[in-house]
Design a protein around this motif. Structure first.
Motif, short mmCIF file in Angstrom:
data_model
loop_
_atom_site.label_atom_id
_atom_site.label_comp_id
_atom_site.label_asym_id
_atom_site.label_seq_id
_atom_site.Cartn_x
_atom_site.Cartn_y
_atom_site.Cartn_z
N LYS A 202 0.68 -1.00 0.23
CA LYS A 202 0.67 0.18 -0.04
C LYS A 202 1.15 1.38 0.01
O LYS A 202 0.61 2.10 -0.71
CB LYS A 202 -1.24 -0.25 1.20
N SER B 72 3.81 1.87 -1.38
CA SER B 72 4.68 1.66 -1.84
C SER B 72 3.83 2.29 -3.60
O SER B 72 4.19 2.68 -4.21
CB SER B 72 5.07 0.14 -2.78
N CYS B 73 2.65 1.43 -3.67
CA CYS B 73 1.46 2.37 -4.47
C CYS B 73 1.56 4.05 -4.16
O CYS B 73 1.63 4.26 -4.94
CB CYS B 73 0.47 1.83 -4.16
N ALA C 193 4.49 5.70 -4.83
CA ALA C 193 5.32 5.41 -6.70
C ALA C 193 4.19 6.45 -6.84
O ALA C 193 4.15 7.04 -8.73
CB ALA C 193 4.62 3.50 -7.44
N ALA D 264 12.59 -3.11 3.61
CA ALA D 264 12.53 -2.79 2.94
C ALA D 264 11.16 -2.67 1.62
O ALA D 264 9.96 -3.77 0.62
CB ALA D 264 11.98 -5.04 2.71
N SER D 265 10.63 -1.54 2.40
CA SER D 265 9.67 -0.68 1.45
C SER D 265 10.08 0.32 1.78
O SER D 265 10.28 0.70 0.70
CB SER D 265 7.86 -0.74 2.02
N LEU E 240 12.76 3.60 -0.66
CA LEU E 240 12.56 3.92 -1.38
C LEU E 240 12.48 5.78 -1.82
O LEU E 240 12.35 6.34 -2.41
CB LEU E 240 11.18 3.70 -1.51
N ILE F 195 14.12 -5.73 -2.51
CA ILE F 195 12.42 -6.46 -2.79
C ILE F 195 11.48 -4.58 -2.65
O ILE F 195 10.87 -4.37 -3.76
CB ILE F 195 12.28 -6.42 -1.58
N ALA F 196 12.22 -3.74 -2.11
CA ALA F 196 11.44 -2.53 -2.31
C ALA F 196 11.42 -1.65 -3.59
O ALA F 196 10.15 -0.82 -3.73
CB ALA F 196 11.67 -0.94 -1.12
N VAL F 197 12.60 -1.49 -3.98
CA VAL F 197 12.44 -1.03 -5.45
C VAL F 197 11.45 -2.26 -6.53
O VAL F 197 10.60 -1.66 -7.36
CB VAL F 197 13.13 -2.03 -6.63
N LEU G 203 8.23 -3.40 -5.75
CA LEU G 203 7.35 -2.86 -5.02
C LEU G 203 6.76 -1.87 -5.57
O LEU G 203 5.42 -1.89 -6.02
CB LEU G 203 7.09 -2.44 -3.46
N MET G 204 7.82 -0.99 -5.87
CA MET G 204 7.63 0.34 -6.40
C MET G 204 7.17 -0.52 -7.89
O MET G 204 6.52 0.77 -8.48
CB MET G 204 8.84 1.11 -6.23
N ALA H 124 3.70 -1.59 -8.54
CA ALA H 124 2.51 -0.94 -8.49
C ALA H 124 2.18 0.31 -10.04
O ALA H 124 1.49 0.32 -9.47
CB ALA H 124 3.29 0.45 -6.90
N LYS H 125 3.33 0.63 -10.70
CA LYS H 125 2.91 1.21 -11.81
C LYS H 125 2.70 0.53 -13.04
O LYS H 125 2.98 0.84 -14.06
CB LYS H 125 3.89 2.19 -12.03
N LEU I 141 5.72 -11.32 -1.44
CA LEU I 141 5.58 -10.03 -1.61
C LEU I 141 6.22 -9.36 -3.40
O LEU I 141 5.15 -8.84 -4.14
CB LEU I 141 5.51 -8.97 -0.61
N ILE J 276 3.02 -7.95 -6.36
CA ILE J 276 1.77 -7.80 -5.90
C ILE J 276 0.64 -7.23 -7.42
O ILE J 276 1.35 -7.14 -8.67
CB ILE J 276 2.31 -5.49 -6.01
N GLN K 162 -3.60 -0.20 -7.58
CA GLN K 162 -3.69 0.44 -6.43
C GLN K 162 -4.92 0.72 -5.18
O GLN K 162 -4.83 0.14 -4.23
CB GLN K 162 -3.12 1.91 -6.58
N TYR L 162 -5.21 -2.06 -2.57
CA TYR L 162 -3.95 -1.94 -1.65
C TYR L 162 -4.36 -0.79 -0.93
O TYR L 162 -4.21 -0.69 -0.16
CB TYR L 162 -2.44 -1.83 -2.36
N PHE L 163 -4.66 0.77 -1.65
CA PHE L 163 -4.76 1.74 -0.40
C PHE L 163 -5.99 1.73 0.29
O PHE L 163 -6.56 1.88 1.67
CB PHE L 163 -5.22 3.02 -1.93
#
Lengths: 279, 322
Positions: free
Chosen positions: A179, A181-182, A185, A208-209, A213, B179-181, B183-184, B187-188, B207, B211, B308, B311-312
């Protein structure tokens, strides 16, 4: 994830979060005996070894934001117990206790304020609340903050201190990684700066999120930053970890953070970064 | 007949199946008519499987999800994909055998695949690092996602990992950042993304390729914020309390569907995917095809925002007086 570790002796969150009472205290790192008021004056940094004592979200907001300009968002959001989670105690009881001890409703404060006259959106996690763990409320507050930052076209600074995702909310917690990360983004499409400031400790799903970022990633000296906690890694590989492993200086050397800054200079340095990027 | 690994609660089923097998051999090699008895026992075995599998505890489901005979990603890839070409490496450090990535088709539908891969047998298990990826695995997945975006190919991910590897090198090379990258990126992503949890959904390590526009879970698969053992060792100071932790965290496909966190639970062959990998693969294929066709013509300006928005919406809280 959620590899946050409890101190061996279980201290109350309040005790853990703040500089201990008493006139004099001993530096956890170098053993120097410091006059407490002196320490507080120095943003809880030992003047001998530069050890950064952990400070709360309120103190960090005071450190970065011009006096009286902070307006908090979503302070009224409070965790519920979606899984009816119970280990030795009910999750609801644990929340109640954390709220009482810290005076905040969950592990982050978010809001808007001025930093050297520049309007920014700021989020500050609070390790004293449930080890800074991320559940529905923290995820929602970060998401809301990112949305407001995007709408108002403000820089967004997020101060991290967290053991990872909160086990007691199970998959609701894990999905906060997705969430946030979205939301980030979306924010990054605006070409506005997202700065993360990693303080001791930042581990698990938090790292890790959103923590990793940032367009710019800053850390406090000596902060433990990683994915898995040191104990878990030690168990996995069956040997002791090298000295300094997962500390801010190690991450800087390995190329994962932009710079390390002393707490006393943090506000000035972050202001410089923003002025260089945005003006 | 080869001895198969059996979980405790599977033993009555295995015994009965053995008996049936023996009777079939006798019936085949002699004059004795056993067909009726065999049919009766087979019916009994089916009922037994149904009874046992419909009342599994969460911990037992976790054991099925980790069953050593359970089909892994390659078992599905080989059964449901054609023209599969595996692509390797993150172009920076190494290739990670714990993640398989490649190009292929599912019934003529070109897709990009990313999947966790566990090993079978000691040597293979070590080679695959027990399905626990290192950062280079996630970066390889990211590279393939970007490729999918450029060539307009939908992405299919098969999730089956105990978690991202908590090792020295993994930390040194930025496990969290990798991992973080991802996720981002997810998302898109401007292409449909379908995730299917076929076994173990181990936390951030799962995860990191999960996503998605549609998330499916096999009925005996699990997905959790931390392994039951990890949770137990923190909360109860004893990893042996994992069954309790599994109950408390509500980690099964059924739980997560009820909580609104996954889109659909896909039925497995009676007695679990490992009892009939072909049928399990067919179920995966049918599910993927339906989702691919459903998402195929979705315009990007609704695909990405809807992903998105999903997830929101995740999270529960209350508003209190301050």
């Amino acid at each position: 994830m959620a590899w946050f570790q409890k101190a061996k002796k279980s201290l109350s969150p309040k005790e853990r979060s703040q500089v201990p009472d008493g006139l004099w205290i001993k530096c956890e790192n170098c053993g120097e005996i410091i006059f407490r008021r002196e320490l507080q004056k120095n943003h809880s940094v030992c003047q001998k070894c530069r050890f950064h004592f952990r400070i709360g979200s309120r103190e960090y907001i005071e450190l970065l934001i011009d006096e009286g300009s902070f307006r908090e968002f979503n302070a009224d959001l409070k965790s519920v117990d979606p899984l009816k989670f119970k280990d030795t105690k009910r999750y609801t009881e644990r929340i109640q206790k954390a709220v009482k001890a810290t005076g905040i409703n969950d592990a982050i404060r978010t809001g808007v304020g001025l930093m050297n006259g520049r309007k920014i959106i700021l989020g500050v996690m609070d390790f004293a609340f449930f080890g800074g763990s991320v559940g529905s409320v923290v995820g929602e507050k970060i998401t809301q903050a990112a949305k407001r930052a995007k709408e108002g076209e403000y820089p967004f600074i997020l101060v991290c201190a967290s053991g990872g995702m909160r086990m007691q909310e199970g998959m609701f917690s894990l999905m906060q990684m997705a969430k946030t990360s979205c939301a980030l983004a979306d924010y990054s499409e605006k070409n506005l700066p997202f700065i993360t400031l990693l303080t001791h400790p930042t581990t698990g799903g938090t790292t890790a999120s959103f923590a990793m970022l940032g367009d710019i990633i800053v850390a406090e000296p000596g902060a433990l930053i990683g994915f898995a906690g040191p104990r878990v890694i030690k168990q996995t590989i069956g040997q002791d970890l090298p000295p300094g492993f997962q500390r801010a200086e190690f991450l800087l050397q390995r190329g994962f953070i932009d710079f390390i800054e002393d707490r006393s200079k943090m506000k000035e340095t972050l202001s410089k970064v923003l002025s260089n990027l945005c003006d | 007949m080869n001895e198969r690994f059996a979980l405790d609660f599977e033993k009555p089923i295995i015994e009965l199946e053995k008996k049936i097998e023996e009777m079939k051999i006798i019936s085949g090699s002699s004059e004795i008519e056993l067909e009726d008895d065999i049919a009766r026992l087979e019916k009994k075995a089916d009922k037994l499987k149904k009874d046992i599998y419909s009342s599994l505890t969460r911990w037992q489901r976790a054991q099925v999800a980790r069953h050593p005979d359970r089909p892994y990603s390659l078992d599905y890839i080989n059964r449901i994909m054609t023209d599969f070409v595996e692509l390797h490496g993150d172009r920076a450090f190494a290739d990670d055998p714990a993640i398989i990535a490649g190009l292929g088709k599912i019934e003529d539908r070109p897709v990009v695949l990313v999947a966790h891969q566990k090993g079978r047998g000691t040597k293979d298990k070590l080679y695959r690092n027990f399905g626990m990826p290192n950062p280079e695995g996630y970066r390889k997945a990211n590279r393939l996602m970007q490729l999918a975006a450029r060539f307009g190919r939908p992405i299919v991910s098969l999730i089956d990992t105990p978690g991202a590897y908590p090792g020295l090198g993994a930390e040194e090379r930025g496990q969290a950042e990798a991992i973080a990258v991802n996720l981002m990126t997810m998302a898109k992503l401007p292409v449909p993304f379908i995730a299917f949890v076929i076994g173990e959904g181990g936390s951030g390590g799962a995860l990191a390729i999960g996503i998605a526009d549609r998330i499916f879970m096999f009925e005996n698969s699990i997905y959790s914020v931390i392994s039951p053992e990890g949770c137990a060792s923190i909360l109860y100071r004893d990893a042996a309390q994992a069954p309790k932790a599994a109950e408390a965290m509500k980690i099964t496909a059924g739980d997560l569907h009820k909580l609104g966190l996954v889109d659909e639970v896909i039925e497995e062959p009676l007695g679990g995917a490992h009892r009939d990998p072909d049928a399990a693969a067919e179920a995966v294929k049918m599910t993927l095809i339906a989702a691919l066709d459903e998402l195929k013509n979705k315009p990007l300006d609704s695909l990405i925002p809807e992903r998105q928005e999903k997830y929101f919406r995740i999270g529960q809280w209350e508003q209190v007086k301050t």
